[in-house]
Design a protein around this motif. Structure first.
Motif, mmCIF file in Angstrom:
data_model
loop_
_atom_site.group_PDB
_atom_site.id
_atom_site.type_symbol
_atom_site.label_atom_id
_atom_site.label_comp_id
_atom_site.label_asym_id
_atom_site.label_seq_id
_atom_site.Cartn_x
_atom_site.Cartn_y
_atom_site.Cartn_z
ATOM 1 N N PRO A 12 0.816 -1.096 -0.074
ATOM 2 C CA PRO A 12 -0.029 0.139 -0.104
ATOM 3 C C PRO A 12 0.950 1.179 -0.142
ATOM 4 C CG PRO A 12 -0.941 -1.565 1.508
ATOM 5 C CD PRO A 12 0.417 -1.956 1.093
ATOM 6 N N LEU A 13 1.837 1.295 0.609
ATOM 7 C CA LEU A 13 2.617 2.194 0.821
ATOM 8 C C LEU A 13 3.448 2.663 -0.638
ATOM 9 C CD1 LEU A 13 4.881 1.991 3.987
ATOM 10 C CD2 LEU A 13 3.475 3.967 3.542
ATOM 11 N N ARG A 14 3.719 1.904 -1.503
ATOM 12 C CA ARG A 14 4.188 1.875 -2.703
ATOM 13 C C ARG A 14 3.199 2.343 -3.731
ATOM 14 N NH1 ARG A 14 5.134 -1.815 -7.455
ATOM 15 N NH2 ARG A 14 6.808 -0.828 -8.756
ATOM 16 N N ALA A 15 1.934 1.913 -3.458
ATOM 17 C CA ALA A 15 0.739 2.117 -4.260
ATOM 18 C C ALA A 15 0.505 3.604 -4.234
ATOM 19 C CB ALA A 15 -0.450 1.383 -3.889
ATOM 20 N N PHE A 16 0.554 4.307 -2.894
ATOM 21 C CA PHE A 16 0.420 5.701 -2.431
ATOM 22 C C PHE A 16 1.387 6.268 -3.149
ATOM 23 C CE2 PHE A 16 1.522 9.010 0.092
ATOM 24 C CZ PHE A 16 0.527 9.913 0.262
ATOM 25 N N ALA A 17 2.600 6.022 -3.037
ATOM 26 C CA ALA A 17 3.760 6.950 -3.552
ATOM 27 C C ALA A 17 3.573 7.031 -5.208
ATOM 28 C CB ALA A 17 5.085 6.204 -3.302
ATOM 29 N N ILE A 18 3.214 5.889 -5.819
ATOM 30 C CA ILE A 18 3.274 6.120 -7.392
ATOM 31 C C ILE A 18 1.774 6.893 -7.615
ATOM 32 C CG2 ILE A 18 2.714 4.565 -9.430
ATOM 33 C CD1 ILE A 18 4.504 2.629 -8.112
ATOM 34 N N ALA A 19 0.775 6.719 -6.928
ATOM 35 C CA ALA A 19 -0.277 7.591 -7.068
ATOM 36 C C ALA A 19 -0.082 9.022 -6.749
ATOM 37 C CB ALA A 19 -1.581 6.995 -6.183
ATOM 38 N N ALA A 20 0.326 9.393 -5.830
ATOM 39 C CA ALA A 20 0.865 10.805 -5.404
ATOM 40 C C ALA A 20 1.816 11.327 -6.517
ATOM 41 C CB ALA A 20 1.424 10.898 -4.139
ATOM 42 N N GLN A 21 2.796 10.314 -7.268
ATOM 43 C CA GLN A 21 3.671 11.191 -8.401
ATOM 44 C C GLN A 21 2.575 11.479 -9.476
ATOM 45 O OE1 GLN A 21 6.688 7.821 -7.912
ATOM 46 N NE2 GLN A 21 8.009 9.698 -8.729
ATOM 47 N N TYR A 22 1.662 10.508 -9.657
ATOM 48 C CA TYR A 22 1.222 10.567 -10.964
ATOM 49 C C TYR A 22 -0.392 11.495 -10.789
ATOM 50 C CZ TYR A 22 3.988 7.132 -13.636
ATOM 51 O OH TYR A 22 4.947 6.567 -13.848
ATOM 52 N N HIS A 23 -0.591 11.492 -9.577
ATOM 53 C CA HIS A 23 -1.866 12.416 -9.355
ATOM 54 C C HIS A 23 -3.179 11.624 -9.605
ATOM 55 C CE1 HIS A 23 0.625 15.538 -8.286
ATOM 56 N NE2 HIS A 23 1.160 15.454 -9.337
ATOM 57 N N THR A 26 -5.703 5.905 -11.939
ATOM 58 C CA THR A 26 -5.783 5.278 -13.363
ATOM 59 C C THR A 26 -4.249 5.098 -13.890
ATOM 60 O OG1 THR A 26 -7.840 5.996 -14.071
ATOM 61 C CG2 THR A 26 -6.477 5.414 -15.819
ATOM 62 N N ALA A 27 -3.445 6.126 -13.702
ATOM 63 C CA ALA A 27 -2.062 6.403 -14.219
ATOM 64 C C ALA A 27 -1.152 5.617 -13.308
ATOM 65 C CB ALA A 27 -1.690 7.925 -14.260
ATOM 66 N N ALA A 28 -1.348 5.562 -11.927
ATOM 67 C CA ALA A 28 -0.725 4.443 -11.204
ATOM 68 C C ALA A 28 -0.983 3.234 -11.360
ATOM 69 C CB ALA A 28 -1.285 4.998 -9.582
ATOM 70 N N ALA A 29 -2.245 2.844 -11.652
ATOM 71 C CA ALA A 29 -2.696 1.381 -12.023
ATOM 72 C C ALA A 29 -1.932 0.957 -13.377
ATOM 73 C CB ALA A 29 -4.193 1.395 -12.005
ATOM 74 N N ASN A 30 -1.880 1.894 -14.354
ATOM 75 C CA ASN A 30 -1.015 1.309 -15.588
ATOM 76 C C ASN A 30 0.342 1.228 -15.527
ATOM 77 O OD1 ASN A 30 -3.400 1.685 -17.220
ATOM 78 N ND2 ASN A 30 -2.960 3.880 -17.768
ATOM 79 N N HIS A 31 0.940 2.192 -14.228
ATOM 80 C CA HIS A 31 2.230 1.906 -14.187
ATOM 81 C C HIS A 31 2.708 0.635 -13.359
ATOM 82 C CE1 HIS A 31 6.577 3.300 -12.716
ATOM 83 N NE2 HIS A 31 6.065 2.963 -11.592
ATOM 84 N N MET A 32 1.899 0.386 -12.454
ATOM 85 C CA MET A 32 2.013 -0.942 -11.764
ATOM 86 C C MET A 32 1.463 -2.097 -12.288
ATOM 87 S SD MET A 32 1.247 0.239 -7.815
ATOM 88 C CE MET A 32 2.007 -1.224 -7.144
ATOM 89 N N GLY A 33 0.671 -2.035 -13.398
ATOM 90 C CA GLY A 33 0.262 -3.303 -14.147
ATOM 91 C C GLY A 33 -0.860 -3.936 -13.235
ATOM 92 N N ILE A 34 -1.624 -3.116 -12.627
ATOM 93 C CA ILE A 34 -2.737 -3.809 -11.872
ATOM 94 C C ILE A 34 -4.005 -2.972 -12.197
ATOM 95 C CG2 ILE A 34 -1.363 -4.631 -10.120
ATOM 96 C CD1 ILE A 34 -1.943 -2.185 -8.245
ATOM 97 N N SER A 35 -5.292 -3.138 -11.451
ATOM 98 C CA SER A 35 -6.291 -2.241 -11.965
ATOM 99 C C SER A 35 -6.517 -1.104 -11.031
ATOM 100 C CB SER A 35 -7.765 -3.360 -11.742
ATOM 101 O OG SER A 35 -7.944 -3.697 -10.377
#
Length: 307
Positions: A12-23, A26-35
């Motif tokens: 969850p920490l990594r998911a939050f960090a990526i979502a915070a970067q991409y704002h 959807t973009a965070a999901a594409n980056h991580m390859g998950i829904s």
């Protein structure tokens, strides 16, 4: 609370960090390859863990809360550092290269004549040499290993002793013959002394242990032991030699020990590697090979390769 901190929700920490970067989720999901749903679920888990709201959910978008902005600034850099460290480890494993710091004298007289045997035993491995002479500090360098002279005390590092430093006077056979083989103290009084710039105290150490009086003339000073040994081989005078390093020169007769008075300096040659990063496979192989060469037990692998 202490038990809780031992189980940090890293995904969850990594998911939050990526979502915070991409704002956006959807973009965070594409980056991580998950829904997108999975991203939302991971961040909800983190919010439940922390007891704070990190994102404001809107109909078609999300927005970081003030707490979320502050927290993202704290952890985005940490995950970047983790990724870079992981890439470095993977790159080092793939490259099969050992970055070694070693004294020029050791390279010339001891390592180079033996290095082909390492390559025969470990084809595909490579050793890159750094002959910088300065205090050892692994921080901020790409060094994997260092060959050092000392007492085995280096910070943030593990070390293994190869052999003690033993010194004795060396010269060319012709120079020894010129002074009657240095059979008397009077012969030494008229000889030329060859000094390495950073090892000048060793003449006094040897003379005290051998009960010999050194010439009054200061002799010649060279920038390195490598140059001093070369001058001794060329018949310019007497040098203080590190016997284990010069054994090939002595066995071949290019240098001789006219006094045969070996003296231990109290220092030893060590292999030193950092503890702040993992030891890559090529470095482990090289350490074990060098230890075996010196007749010491291996450090990493029980069974050697073809040696």
């Amino acid at each position: 609370m202490a038990e809780q901190y031992r189980n940090l929700p890293l995904n969850p920490l990594r998911a939050f960090a990526i979502a915070a970067q991409y704002h956006t989720f959807t973009a965070a999901a594409n980056h991580m390859g998950i829904s997108q749903v999975a991203i939302s679920r991971q961040i909800a888990i983190l919010e439940g863990y922390l007891g704070v709201q990190l994102f404001e959910r809107r109909a078609r978008s999300v927005k970081l809360t003030e707490v979320g902005k502050s927290f993202s600034r704290e952890i985005i850099g940490l995950f970047h550092d983790l990724e870079m460290a992981t890439h470095r480890v993977l790159r080092n494993e793939r490259e099969m290269v050992v970055h070694l710091r070693i004294y020029p004298t050791l390279v010339h007289y001891w390592l180079s004549p033996r290095l082909s045997r390492f390559y025969d035993a470990y084809p595909g491995h490579s050793v890159r040499l750094d002959t910088t002479v300065q205090p050892l500090d692994f921080r901020g360098t790409h060094l994997d290993l260092a060959f050092q002279l000392g007492q085995g005390e280096w910070g943030d590092a593990r070390c293994r002793k190869l052999f003690d430093e033993t010194i004795d006077v060396v010269c060319s056979p012709a120079y020894a013959e010129r002074f009657n083989g240095f059979r008397s103290g009077a012969d030494l009084a008229h000889a030329a002394l060859l000094h390495a710039k950073y090892r000048r105290r060793e003449w006094d150490l040897w003379a005290h242990a051998a009960d010999q009086r050194l010439p009054d003339e200061p002799g010649m000073i060279f920038e390195s032991s490598l140059l001093a040994y070369g001058a001794a081989r060329d018949g310019l005078g007497l040098a203080i030699g590190q016997i284990d390093i010069l054994q090939d020169e002595l066995d071949s007769g290019r240098l001789v020990r006219p006094f045969m008075t070996p003296v231990k300096t109290g220092s030893s040659f060590y292999l030193v590697w950092p503890t702040v990063k993992s030891v890559a496979t090529p470095t482990r192989h090289f350490v074990d090979w060098l230890l075996s060469l010196a007749g010491e037990p291996r450090e990493f692998f029980r069974q050697p390769a073809r040696e």
